[in-house]
Write a protein that holds these residues in place. Structure first.
Motif, PDB file in Angstrom:
ATOM      1  N   ASN A 571     -16.097  42.086   4.089  1.00  0.00           N
ATOM      2  CA  ASN A 571     -17.533  42.338   4.163  1.00  0.00           C
ATOM      3  C   ASN A 571     -18.106  42.818   2.829  1.00  0.00           C
ATOM      4  OD1 ASN A 571     -16.682  43.505   7.325  1.00  0.00           O
ATOM      5  ND2 ASN A 571     -18.032  41.743   7.047  1.00  0.00           N
ATOM      6  N   LEU A 572     -17.228  43.278   1.950  1.00  0.00           N
ATOM      7  CA  LEU A 572     -17.659  43.704   0.616  1.00  0.00           C
ATOM      8  C   LEU A 572     -17.569  42.561  -0.385  1.00  0.00           C
ATOM      9  CD1 LEU A 572     -15.999  47.249   0.238  1.00  0.00           C
ATOM     10  CD2 LEU A 572     -18.161  46.630   1.324  1.00  0.00           C
ATOM     11  N   ILE A 588     -12.732  38.612  -5.903  1.00  0.00           N
ATOM     12  CA  ILE A 588     -14.079  39.161  -5.745  1.00  0.00           C
ATOM     13  C   ILE A 588     -15.050  37.983  -5.851  1.00  0.00           C
ATOM     14  CG2 ILE A 588     -15.826  40.728  -6.670  1.00  0.00           C
ATOM     15  CD1 ILE A 588     -13.592  42.429  -7.821  1.00  0.00           C
ATOM     16  N   LYS A 589     -15.649  37.632  -4.735  1.00  0.00           N
ATOM     17  CA  LYS A 589     -16.553  36.488  -4.728  1.00  0.00           C
ATOM     18  C   LYS A 589     -17.739  36.727  -5.662  1.00  0.00           C
ATOM     19  CE  LYS A 589     -15.529  34.577  -0.150  1.00  0.00           C
ATOM     20  NZ  LYS A 589     -16.088  34.160   1.158  1.00  0.00           N
ATOM     21  N   GLY A 590     -18.005  35.715  -6.467  1.00  0.00           N
ATOM     22  CA  GLY A 590     -19.130  35.799  -7.386  1.00  0.00           C
ATOM     23  C   GLY A 590     -18.791  36.428  -8.719  1.00  0.00           C
ATOM     24  N   ASP A 591     -17.570  36.915  -8.885  1.00  0.00           N
ATOM     25  CA  ASP A 591     -17.197  37.507 -10.177  1.00  0.00           C
ATOM     26  C   ASP A 591     -17.069  36.406 -11.219  1.00  0.00           C
ATOM     27  OD1 ASP A 591     -16.067  40.128 -11.515  1.00  0.00           O
ATOM     28  OD2 ASP A 591     -14.743  38.485 -12.130  1.00  0.00           O
ATOM     29  N   THR A 601     -22.009  34.008  -4.154  1.00  0.00           N
ATOM     30  CA  THR A 601     -22.856  35.205  -4.249  1.00  0.00           C
ATOM     31  C   THR A 601     -21.966  36.430  -4.435  1.00  0.00           C
ATOM     32  OG1 THR A 601     -24.509  34.229  -2.795  1.00  0.00           O
ATOM     33  CG2 THR A 601     -24.538  36.627  -3.041  1.00  0.00           C
ATOM     34  N   ASN A 602     -22.346  37.286  -5.355  1.00  0.00           N
ATOM     35  CA  ASN A 602     -21.540  38.490  -5.626  1.00  0.00           C
ATOM     36  C   ASN A 602     -21.970  39.596  -4.661  1.00  0.00           C
ATOM     37  OD1 ASN A 602     -20.198  40.758  -6.716  1.00  0.00           O
ATOM     38  ND2 ASN A 602     -20.087  39.725  -8.698  1.00  0.00           N
ATOM     39  N   THR A 603     -21.368  39.553  -3.490  1.00  0.00           N
ATOM     40  CA  THR A 603     -21.708  40.525  -2.434  1.00  0.00           C
ATOM     41  C   THR A 603     -21.401  41.956  -2.864  1.00  0.00           C
ATOM     42  OG1 THR A 603     -21.202  38.841  -0.776  1.00  0.00           O
ATOM     43  CG2 THR A 603     -21.324  41.124  -0.022  1.00  0.00           C
ATOM     44  N   LEU A 604     -20.274  42.161  -3.535  1.00  0.00           N
ATOM     45  CA  LEU A 604     -19.877  43.507  -3.946  1.00  0.00           C
ATOM     46  C   LEU A 604     -20.916  44.110  -4.893  1.00  0.00           C
ATOM     47  CD1 LEU A 604     -17.821  45.821  -4.076  1.00  0.00           C
ATOM     48  CD2 LEU A 604     -16.685  44.614  -5.953  1.00  0.00           C
ATOM     49  N   ASN A 606     -24.045  43.302  -5.244  1.00  0.00           N
ATOM     50  CA  ASN A 606     -25.300  43.538  -4.538  1.00  0.00           C
ATOM     51  C   ASN A 606     -25.238  44.809  -3.691  1.00  0.00           C
ATOM     52  OD1 ASN A 606     -26.341  41.217  -5.657  1.00  0.00           O
ATOM     53  ND2 ASN A 606     -25.862  39.920  -3.878  1.00  0.00           N
ATOM     54  N   LEU A 607     -24.100  45.008  -3.000  1.00  0.00           N
ATOM     55  CA  LEU A 607     -23.959  46.195  -2.158  1.00  0.00           C
ATOM     56  C   LEU A 607     -23.938  47.479  -2.986  1.00  0.00           C
ATOM     57  CD1 LEU A 607     -21.427  45.213   0.655  1.00  0.00           C
ATOM     58  CD2 LEU A 607     -23.762  46.078   0.960  1.00  0.00           C
ATOM     59  N   ILE A 608     -23.298  47.429  -4.158  1.00  0.00           N
ATOM     60  CA  ILE A 608     -23.254  48.622  -5.012  1.00  0.00           C
ATOM     61  C   ILE A 608     -24.671  49.027  -5.420  1.00  0.00           C
ATOM     62  CG2 ILE A 608     -22.542  49.480  -7.280  1.00  0.00           C
ATOM     63  CD1 ILE A 608     -19.984  47.839  -6.972  1.00  0.00           C
ATOM     64  N   ASN A 609     -25.514  48.027  -5.686  1.00  0.00           N
ATOM     65  CA  ASN A 609     -26.892  48.313  -6.098  1.00  0.00           C
ATOM     66  C   ASN A 609     -27.778  48.709  -4.923  1.00  0.00           C
ATOM     67  OD1 ASN A 609     -26.641  47.831  -8.916  1.00  0.00           O
ATOM     68  ND2 ASN A 609     -26.602  45.626  -8.532  1.00  0.00           N
ATOM     69  N   GLU A 610     -27.546  48.061  -3.758  1.00  0.00           N
ATOM     70  CA  GLU A 610     -28.445  48.253  -2.624  1.00  0.00           C
ATOM     71  C   GLU A 610     -27.978  49.349  -1.669  1.00  0.00           C
ATOM     72  OE1 GLU A 610     -28.627  44.425  -0.865  1.00  0.00           O
ATOM     73  OE2 GLU A 610     -29.468  43.454  -2.651  1.00  0.00           O
ATOM     74  N   ASP A 611     -26.682  49.435  -1.429  1.00  0.00           N
ATOM     75  CA  ASP A 611     -26.163  50.412  -0.464  1.00  0.00           C
ATOM     76  C   ASP A 611     -24.831  50.969  -0.968  1.00  0.00           C
ATOM     77  OD1 ASP A 611     -25.777  51.986   1.711  1.00  0.00           O
ATOM     78  OD2 ASP A 611     -25.977  50.391   3.204  1.00  0.00           O
ATOM     79  N   PRO A 612     -24.857  51.757  -2.057  1.00  0.00           N
ATOM     80  CA  PRO A 612     -23.608  52.248  -2.661  1.00  0.00           C
ATOM     81  C   PRO A 612     -22.793  53.131  -1.716  1.00  0.00           C
ATOM     82  CG  PRO A 612     -25.513  53.387  -3.575  1.00  0.00           C
ATOM     83  CD  PRO A 612     -26.044  52.255  -2.767  1.00  0.00           C
ATOM     84  N   ASP A 613     -23.462  53.792  -0.749  1.00  0.00           N
ATOM     85  CA  ASP A 613     -22.720  54.664   0.171  1.00  0.00           C
ATOM     86  C   ASP A 613     -21.733  53.868   1.013  1.00  0.00           C
ATOM     87  OD1 ASP A 613     -24.041  56.836  -0.786  1.00  0.00           O
ATOM     88  OD2 ASP A 613     -25.507  56.930   0.848  1.00  0.00           O
ATOM     89  N   VAL A 614     -22.119  52.651   1.427  1.00  0.00           N
ATOM     90  CA  VAL A 614     -21.220  51.814   2.218  1.00  0.00           C
ATOM     91  C   VAL A 614     -19.991  51.431   1.400  1.00  0.00           C
ATOM     92  CG1 VAL A 614     -20.948  49.518   3.250  1.00  0.00           C
ATOM     93  CG2 VAL A 614     -22.958  50.903   3.791  1.00  0.00           C
TER      94      VAL A 614
END
Length: 703
Positions: A571-572, A588-591, A601-604, A606-614
């Motif tokens: 999911n990351l 790591i997809k998108g790396d 798409t670099n999901t990891l 995007n998540l670090i920028n949008e929802d770093p707590d997850v």
């Protein structure tokens, strides 16, 4: 070794026959040697793997299991000539207004340049002499007629130097060091250089010159007289001075008790020396009277002279001690008795139990003849003298005396800054200071040029009137790089284990013997052995267990985040590859560096920028599980040591057994070869005997 008869009668090639017979037997030893070699190669491979696994366990899994590893922040300064900044993960995002008003400084004292002083040459003439570490303060004009004291205070520490006729420049420097300061005397510059070891106002130090009051001086002199100070060794005198200094620093019960003990020990030692000297003198007189006599002789002119001669007892004692010599004349024997024999006998007597007890008793109960008071009296006198001195010191301070330090190019130093005089020859003092910084209008201080505030570390470079802006923000790229680095290290160690576990079979390949190596090139030998080494961990159960643990933990663990949703590594955006022969390597997809998934798409990210707590919660939980599971794999057992992933103890034990088996095979083969040769020798002897009998029979028959 038995005599070997090699086919003299039978004509057989005994050597070749025995060699052929032994070849089959030697192959059994070779098999054991091969097993030992393979096991040693396996140990080497596992040792290397274990080192890499442990490094991954501590340096990567050990770090990335903590949530703080995913809270990286960055700080930017608008003027790095004034300050630079770094931010911890706890620093609050935003902009800070900072003004550096003052930088921290350590107190530093440079004395005035000392001139020369007058000494006498061999002819008694005055000469100018440069100051050195051995120069006495008295020679520089420092007043030592009274009870001069140089007091040094640094923080909670106070050191006193009692200045007398023997106090040197080096003594002063040492006391400064004892107070916790940096201190030296530069003989080329002829200056003292003194500084605090740390910067900041709390590291301020003072140096002052005082003299004891009349009552304090009297109490000090009484204590010295009680100790019979002038008769003490230089070492004991130094101890007494230190006691005086310690008592001036503190007049507590503990300080006085320590002074009692120290001075009483010195007094006891001095008493023992006096008693020993008394008995030494007595015994010396006794042996002198026993071994040497005097006679009055008259020369030809009637003048009388007293001469010394050995007594019969003296001559006999000289022989008994094996100190006589046939070439000695009487004067030689007399000299040996006086200079050696008597001293030897005295030393021997003093070492007897009787004299030892007499000395101990005199030290304890006193001896009028030796001039020693009993211990109880000595101890009581010391206690009275110490208490009196401590009371006088505590009753008031000494008389100010500033003139002494000027002789050393200094003055009383209270911590204030002092500028050097216009001629450039006087004392200079840099005052201790704290760094003073205004952060968003609030004034903060630090004892050094680093200031920590609210997770922000400010490294101060220079003081300035202008404000500097420091901006703190999330450093998403640093978090991403940390996770990427972790994945790369995971793939690296897993790839190496995959290589060994899924290696091609090396059936039919055994370690080469020395003879076989001689028939092959070096390149061929290397390829042969590499083929074997690469296959040694093929389908290894221990290796499989580690690989399975790592794969299952990383790809099979799910985490319920604080938002209530369940996540896995996939999911990351971190997943296994399309090719099953990668056997669990992660992508790591998108790396941009991943050839297979660079266009995804670099999901990891995007998540670090949008929802770093997850990202923080999921990654730290999965890596924590991995860390824990690897730790279990390293549990010590009867077959493996702690922090070891493979059965190192079992392998070492097996290698030892192989070595024992090989040694036994060597003995067995040697015995077997000797037995074969004995059998062939017996056959040769039998054939020779038969041939001899046939020849004899033929001669009888006339043939």
């Amino acid at each position: 070794m038995a005599i070997r008869m090699t086919g003299l009668t039978s004509g057989l090639d005994t050597e070749s026959i025995v060699a052929a017979l032994m070849e089959a037997q030697k192959s059994k030893k070779t098999k054991v040697e091969n097993k030992k070699t393979k096991l040693e190669w396996t140990q080497t491979i596992w040792s290397g793997l274990n080192k890499k696994l442990y490094s991954f366990y501590t340096d990567y899994a050990g770090k990335m299991r903590f949530q703080s590893s995913y809270l990286t922040k960055k700080a930017a300064s608008s003027d790095s000539s004034v300050l630079t900044a770094t931010a911890k993960s706890t620093a609050a995002n935003g902009s800070y207004s900072i003004k550096v008003s003052q930088l921290a400084a350590a107190q530093y004292v440079t004395s005035a340049k000392l001139g020369t002083y007058k000494t006498k040459d061999e002819g008694g003439n005055d000469v100018d002499t440069a100051v050195t570490s051995k120069t006495k303060l008295a020679d520089l004009g420092f007043d030592t007629s009274g009870s001069s004291v140089i007091e040094i205070k640094s923080g909670d520490k106070k050191i006193n130097l009692y200045v007398d006729q023997d106090t040197t420049v080096a003594d002063f420097v040492q006391k400064l060091k004892d107070a916790g300061l940096n201190a030296s005397f530069d003989e080329k510059q002829s200056r003292f250089f003194i500084s605090a070891k740390d910067s900041g106002a709390d590291s301020k130090f003072t140096i002052s010159h005082t003299a004891l009051s009349a009552d304090q001086t009297a109490a000090k002199d009484a204590l010295l007289q009680t100790m019979d100070y002038s008769t003490l060794s230089s070492s004991d005198q130094g101890t007494v001075k230190q006691v005086l200094s310690d008592l001036q620093n503190a007049q507590t019960t503990e300080a006085k008790t320590a002074a009692y003990k120290s001075l009483q020990d010195i007094a006891d030692a001095a008493a023992k020396t006096k008693v020993t000297d008394y008995y030494t003198k007595q015994l010396t007189e006794k042996y002198t009277n026993e071994y040497i006599t005097t006679e009055t002789v008259t020369d030809d002119e009637g003048n009388e002279t007293t001469v010394e001669k050995l007594t019969d007892a003296g001559r006999q004692a000289l022989k008994d001690a094996n100190l006589d010599n046939d070439i000695y004349v009487d004067d030689d024997r007399l000299a040996v008795v006086k200079n050696k024999l008597i001293a030897q006998n005295v030393k021997k007597d003093l070492a007897t139990d009787g004299y030892k007890k007499s000395i101990e008793d005199a030290v304890t109960y006193g001896s009028v003849d030796a001039g020693v008071a009993e211990k109880a009296t000595r101890d009581a006198d010391i206690i009275v003298a110490v208490d009196n001195y401590a009371d006088q010191i505590s009753s008031g301070t000494g008389v100010a005396a500033s003139s002494g330090l000027t002789k050393l190019g200094l003055d009383n130093i209270d911590g204030s800054a002092v500028k050097e005089n216009a001629s450039g020859t006087g004392m200079a003092v840099i005052a201790a200071a704290d760094s003073v910084v205004q952060v968003n209008g609030a004034t903060l201080t630090s004892s050094n040029t680093t200031l920590n505030v609210n997770g922000l570390t400010l490294d101060l470079v220079s003081a300035s009137d202008k404000e500097v802006k420091v901006t703190v923000s999330n450093d998403s790229s640093a978090v991403y790089d940390s996770i990427k680095d972790f994945v790369e290290q995971y793939n690296s160690i897993l790839s190496e284990m995959n290589k060994y576990y899924y290696a091609s079979s090396a059936r039919g390949y055994d370690p080469l013997t020395d003879d076989q190596k001689k028939e092959m090139s070096d390149d061929e030998v290397e390829k042969w052995e590499t083929k074997i080494k690469d296959s040694l961990l093929r389908r290894d159960n221990t290796l499989e267990g580690i690989m399975q643990t790592m794969r299952t933990t990383m790809t099979g663990t799910t985490v319920t985040a604080s938002n209530g949703k369940t996540y896995s590594l996939a999911n990351l955006g971190i997943t296994t590859g399309k090719d099953y022969k990668e056997y669990g390597l992660l992508h790591i997809k998108g790396d941009e560096d991943d050839e297979d998934y660079a266009d995804s798409t670099n999901t990891l990210e995007n998540l670090i920028n949008e929802d770093p707590d997850v990202v923080q919660e999921v990654m730290s939980k999965i890596v924590t599980d991995l860390y824990s599971n690897l730790n279990k794999k390293m549990a010590a057992t009867t077959m493996s040591s702690a922090l070891t992933f493979y059965n190192d103890k079992e392998m070492t034990k097996q290698v030892t057994q192989y070595e024992k088996d090989i040694k036994e095979w060597k003995t067995k083969l040697a015995d077997m070869e000797d037995r074969y040769y004995k059998q062939f020798t017996a056959m040769e002897k039998a054939l020779a005997s038969l041939q001899s009998q046939q020849s004899s029979l033929a001669s009888y028959l006339g043939s």
